[in-house]
Enzyme design. Sequence first.
Site, mmCIF file in Angstrom:
data_model
loop_
_atom_site.group_PDB
_atom_site.id
_atom_site.type_symbol
_atom_site.label_atom_id
_atom_site.label_comp_id
_atom_site.label_asym_id
_atom_site.label_seq_id
_atom_site.Cartn_x
_atom_site.Cartn_y
_atom_site.Cartn_z
ATOM 1 N N LYS A 42 0.871 -1.182 0.000
ATOM 2 C CA LYS A 42 0.000 0.000 0.000
ATOM 3 C C LYS A 42 0.906 1.229 0.000
ATOM 4 C CE LYS A 42 -3.616 2.644 0.880
ATOM 5 N NZ LYS A 42 -4.590 2.848 -0.219
ATOM 6 N N THR A 43 0.487 2.298 -0.656
ATOM 7 C CA THR A 43 1.279 3.533 -0.640
ATOM 8 C C THR A 43 1.433 4.052 0.786
ATOM 9 O OG1 THR A 43 0.549 4.159 -2.853
ATOM 10 C CG2 THR A 43 1.373 5.933 -1.440
ATOM 11 N N LEU A 70 -5.362 7.215 0.909
ATOM 12 C CA LEU A 70 -4.058 6.869 1.480
ATOM 13 C C LEU A 70 -4.016 6.861 3.019
ATOM 14 C CD1 LEU A 70 -1.608 8.769 -0.950
ATOM 15 C CD2 LEU A 70 -2.584 6.469 -1.174
ATOM 16 N N ASN A 125 4.269 6.781 -6.195
ATOM 17 C CA ASN A 125 2.870 6.961 -6.591
ATOM 18 C C ASN A 125 2.684 8.440 -6.915
ATOM 19 O OD1 ASN A 125 0.135 7.261 -6.790
ATOM 20 N ND2 ASN A 125 -0.377 6.263 -4.851
ATOM 21 N N CYS A 128 -2.225 9.217 -7.352
ATOM 22 C CA CYS A 128 -3.414 8.936 -6.532
ATOM 23 C C CYS A 128 -4.440 10.042 -6.742
ATOM 24 C CB CYS A 128 -3.057 8.840 -5.052
ATOM 25 S SG CYS A 128 -4.515 8.525 -4.044
ATOM 26 N N GLY A 215 -10.931 -1.664 -12.239
ATOM 27 C CA GLY A 215 -11.637 -2.837 -12.745
ATOM 28 C C GLY A 215 -11.759 -2.782 -14.260
ATOM 29 N N GLY A 241 -4.848 -2.480 -14.773
ATOM 30 C CA GLY A 241 -6.136 -1.823 -14.952
ATOM 31 C C GLY A 241 -7.113 -2.871 -15.459
ATOM 32 N N GLY A 242 -7.921 -3.418 -14.560
ATOM 33 C CA GLY A 242 -8.982 -4.334 -14.966
ATOM 34 C C GLY A 242 -8.552 -5.708 -15.411
HETATM 35 C C1 LIG Z 1 -9.234 0.029 -2.879
HETATM 36 C C2 LIG Z 1 -8.071 0.481 -3.715
HETATM 37 C C3 LIG Z 1 -6.965 1.064 -3.098
HETATM 38 C C4 LIG Z 1 -5.886 1.485 -3.882
HETATM 39 N N1 LIG Z 1 -4.787 2.027 -3.250
HETATM 40 C C5 LIG Z 1 -3.712 2.389 -3.985
HETATM 41 C C6 LIG Z 1 -2.537 2.881 -3.360
HETATM 42 O O1 LIG Z 1 -2.425 2.976 -2.137
HETATM 43 N N2 LIG Z 1 -1.500 3.231 -4.166
HETATM 44 C C7 LIG Z 1 -1.538 3.115 -5.535
HETATM 45 O O2 LIG Z 1 -0.553 3.438 -6.216
HETATM 46 N N3 LIG Z 1 -2.644 2.637 -6.155
HETATM 47 C C8 LIG Z 1 -3.720 2.267 -5.407
HETATM 48 N N4 LIG Z 1 -4.814 1.762 -6.032
HETATM 49 C C9 LIG Z 1 -4.829 1.631 -7.504
HETATM 50 C C10 LIG Z 1 -4.405 0.226 -7.929
HETATM 51 O O3 LIG Z 1 -3.083 -0.061 -7.507
HETATM 52 C C11 LIG Z 1 -4.479 0.082 -9.477
HETATM 53 O O4 LIG Z 1 -3.576 0.991 -10.075
HETATM 54 C C12 LIG Z 1 -5.870 0.339 -10.032
HETATM 55 O O5 LIG Z 1 -6.869 -0.128 -9.142
HETATM 56 C C13 LIG Z 1 -6.063 -0.308 -11.412
HETATM 57 O O6 LIG Z 1 -5.919 -1.692 -11.352
HETATM 58 P P1 LIG Z 1 -7.188 -2.707 -11.157
HETATM 59 O O7 LIG Z 1 -8.220 -2.276 -12.150
HETATM 60 O O8 LIG Z 1 -6.631 -4.072 -11.415
HETATM 61 O O9 LIG Z 1 -7.651 -2.528 -9.756
HETATM 62 C C14 LIG Z 1 -5.909 1.335 -5.287
HETATM 63 C C15 LIG Z 1 -7.028 0.743 -5.898
HETATM 64 C C16 LIG Z 1 -8.092 0.318 -5.131
HETATM 65 C C17 LIG Z 1 -9.268 -0.322 -5.827
#
Ligand SMILES: Cc1cc2nc3c(=O)[nH]c(=O)nc-3n(C[C@H](O)[C@H](O)[C@H](O)COP(=O)(O)O)c2cc1C
Length: 283
Positions: A42-43, A70, A125, A128, A215, A241-242
């Site tokens: 997590k960031t 965050l 990051n 965000c 997603g 991404g998804g």
């Molecule tokens: C609940 C949640 C928390 C996230 N927290 C962070 C984070 O702390 N730092 C970050 O760089 N991306 C964060 N993301 C983004 C994901 O790392 C990712 O870039 C984004 O969700 C796209 O991928 P996905 O569609 O597979 O989820 C978060 C995404 C979700 C859904």
Amino acid sequence: MIDLGGLQLVHPVLNASGTLDALTAQAVLGDATLGCAAHVTKTITPEPRAGNAAPRIAEVPGGMINSIGLPGPGLERFCSDVLPATAAVVDVPIIVSVGGFSHDDYVAQAERLAGTEGVAALELNLSCPNVKSGCISIGTDPRETEAVTARVRATSPLPLFVKLSPSVADVGELARAAEAGGADVLTLTNTARGMVVNRRTGEPLLGAGTGGVSGPALRPQSLAAVATARAAVAVALVGLGGIETADDARDYLAAGATAVAVGTAIFRDPRAPGRIRDGLAGI
Ligand SMILES: Cc1cc2nc3c(=O)[nH]c(=O)nc-3n(C[C@H](O)[C@H](O)[C@H](O)COP(=O)(O)O)c2cc1C
């Protein structure tokens, strides 16, 4: 073996930052990494943060929207408690994601983490959408992106990942800026800025007003960002991404990614990263 900016990985599937808590996964599933070849944290931020007002997540067609903001223990408690506990259960390289509100925030955290055992790489990051300043304002400005990346590069010998947003006019320009600053790997993409309305009140549903869409709904935007970055820079790319299936992951590899990351899919199916890894085997 996959070479990601000097990090040697046994296969090309990682987790997305903020979507896999290794300690919870270990406690609940007996599997801290869910089959990922590296663990992305997590960031973290310099100081502890409570995050945004509730509600912080909602379903949207083809995925979800979050405005988590965050939350976290801050750098010092991350280094003293969270990182050692994570390293004890994670048997793959740990990539620490850092966020902040100024260039100094990123540099100070990179300095501290460069001398900390158990950190294999850093991910900045810069994307965000859920904090009002810092991250995203730096990551949408090419000069700021290059400058902060260069300052961290000068501070830390660790492999340096820079995570970019899809919600920009020209992701190629930002990719070039991060590469010029010395990034070894670009991670594309973070969530896309979005909003949902509470139809009962007519007000924004999320406590923070807006959030980040993730997603399958995000996949076409992230794929385009990867393809654009691939045409713009030479460094390795992590595509995300998804991604829900091995075929989704293959799309990213076809667009120019070296590795992929799985995020939102983990919430529905914690075995998704391992399944995708197995589906990619032999490519
Ligand atoms: C609940 C949640 C928390 C996230 N927290 C962070 C984070 O702390 N730092 C970050 O760089 N991306 C964060 N993301 C983004 C994901 O790392 C990712 O870039 C984004 O969700 C796209 O991928 P996905 O569609 O597979 O989820 C978060 C995404 C979700 C859904």
